[in-house]
Design a protein around this motif. Structure first.
Motif, PDB file in Angstrom:
ATOM      1  N   ILE A  79       2.036   6.420  -7.127  1.00  0.00           N
ATOM      2  CA  ILE A  79       1.071   7.520  -7.659  1.00  0.00           C
ATOM      3  C   ILE A  79       1.335   8.880  -7.211  1.00  0.00           C
ATOM      4  O   ILE A  79       1.263   9.743  -8.169  1.00  0.00           O
ATOM      5  CB  ILE A  79      -0.300   7.044  -7.163  1.00  0.00           C
ATOM      6  CG1 ILE A  79      -0.553   5.760  -7.570  1.00  0.00           C
ATOM      7  CG2 ILE A  79      -1.464   8.057  -7.442  1.00  0.00           C
ATOM      8  CD1 ILE A  79      -1.995   4.978  -7.183  1.00  0.00           C
ATOM      9  N   SER A 110      -1.584   5.175 -13.192  1.00  0.00           N
ATOM     10  CA  SER A 110      -2.065   5.009 -11.652  1.00  0.00           C
ATOM     11  C   SER A 110      -2.828   3.714 -11.823  1.00  0.00           C
ATOM     12  O   SER A 110      -2.801   3.060 -10.780  1.00  0.00           O
ATOM     13  CB  SER A 110      -2.755   6.282 -11.408  1.00  0.00           C
ATOM     14  OG  SER A 110      -1.762   7.368 -11.483  1.00  0.00           O
ATOM     15  N   ALA A 111      -3.707   3.345 -12.632  1.00  0.00           N
ATOM     16  CA  ALA A 111      -4.515   2.342 -12.816  1.00  0.00           C
ATOM     17  C   ALA A 111      -3.715   1.109 -12.689  1.00  0.00           C
ATOM     18  O   ALA A 111      -4.092   0.190 -11.947  1.00  0.00           O
ATOM     19  CB  ALA A 111      -5.444   2.444 -13.853  1.00  0.00           C
ATOM     20  N   ALA A 167      -0.886  -3.326  -6.853  1.00  0.00           N
ATOM     21  CA  ALA A 167      -1.093  -3.136  -5.321  1.00  0.00           C
ATOM     22  C   ALA A 167      -2.101  -3.794  -4.732  1.00  0.00           C
ATOM     23  O   ALA A 167      -2.218  -4.801  -3.748  1.00  0.00           O
ATOM     24  CB  ALA A 167      -1.207  -1.649  -4.843  1.00  0.00           C
ATOM     25  N   LEU A 168      -3.244  -4.211  -5.783  1.00  0.00           N
ATOM     26  CA  LEU A 168      -4.497  -4.984  -5.371  1.00  0.00           C
ATOM     27  C   LEU A 168      -4.159  -6.536  -5.415  1.00  0.00           C
ATOM     28  O   LEU A 168      -4.414  -7.337  -4.500  1.00  0.00           O
ATOM     29  CB  LEU A 168      -5.607  -4.721  -5.939  1.00  0.00           C
ATOM     30  CG  LEU A 168      -7.005  -5.180  -5.968  1.00  0.00           C
ATOM     31  CD1 LEU A 168      -7.451  -4.908  -4.667  1.00  0.00           C
ATOM     32  CD2 LEU A 168      -7.971  -5.181  -7.158  1.00  0.00           C
ATOM     33  N   THR A 212       0.760  -1.203  -0.056  1.00  0.00           N
ATOM     34  CA  THR A 212      -0.062  -0.038   0.033  1.00  0.00           C
ATOM     35  C   THR A 212       0.877   1.277  -0.053  1.00  0.00           C
ATOM     36  O   THR A 212       0.628   2.088  -0.570  1.00  0.00           O
ATOM     37  CB  THR A 212      -0.904   0.084   1.201  1.00  0.00           C
ATOM     38  OG1 THR A 212      -1.722  -1.191   1.310  1.00  0.00           O
ATOM     39  CG2 THR A 212      -1.880   1.342   1.156  1.00  0.00           C
ATOM     40  N   ALA A 217       2.474   1.668  -3.466  1.00  0.00           N
ATOM     41  CA  ALA A 217       1.574   2.291  -4.465  1.00  0.00           C
ATOM     42  C   ALA A 217       1.247   3.775  -4.363  1.00  0.00           C
ATOM     43  O   ALA A 217       1.194   4.434  -5.352  1.00  0.00           O
ATOM     44  CB  ALA A 217       0.192   1.344  -4.466  1.00  0.00           C
ATOM     45  N   GLU A 257      -2.397   0.453  -9.243  1.00  0.00           N
ATOM     46  CA  GLU A 257      -3.433   0.262  -8.358  1.00  0.00           C
ATOM     47  C   GLU A 257      -3.717  -1.174  -8.366  1.00  0.00           C
ATOM     48  O   GLU A 257      -4.052  -1.958  -7.319  1.00  0.00           O
ATOM     49  CB  GLU A 257      -4.643   1.120  -8.372  1.00  0.00           C
ATOM     50  CG  GLU A 257      -4.454   2.449  -7.826  1.00  0.00           C
ATOM     51  CD  GLU A 257      -4.478   2.629  -6.347  1.00  0.00           C
ATOM     52  OE1 GLU A 257      -5.005   1.437  -5.851  1.00  0.00           O
ATOM     53  OE2 GLU A 257      -3.699   3.475  -5.783  1.00  0.00           O
TER      54      GLU A 257
END
Length: 80
Positions: A32, A61-62, A68-69, A25, A28, A65
């Motif tokens: 970002i 950024s997507a 990170a997910l 987290t 990420a 993310e």
């Protein structure tokens, strides 16, 4: 099998997976933030290219993310 049983009994697996989720987290968020900072610098230097810069910024950024997910989901599977 024996190692996972030993780790689950001592709670080290839960500690390691929660630390891993936290690090993912934080990474990420830093990524970002760096993208946003660089995009704002680029827009300030060349305002006419702001549309392309914002599109690339949102797309990157997507991707961050998404990575990170996946990292957080992998850590969550260890906790069970």
């Amino acid at each position: 099998m024996i190692i996972s049983t030993l780790l689950a009994a001592t709670g080290l697996a839960q500690l390691g997976s929660s630390l891993g989720a936290g690090i993912a987290t934080i990474g990420a968020g830093l990524g970002i933030g760096k993208i946003g900072s660089s995009a704002m610098d680029a827009i300030a230097r060349q305002p006419e290219a702001s549309g392309k810069i914002m599109t690339n910024m949102i797309l990157t950024s997507a991707f961050i993310e998404g990575c990170a997910l996946f990292a957080i989901a992998a850590c969550a599977f260890i906790i069970k």
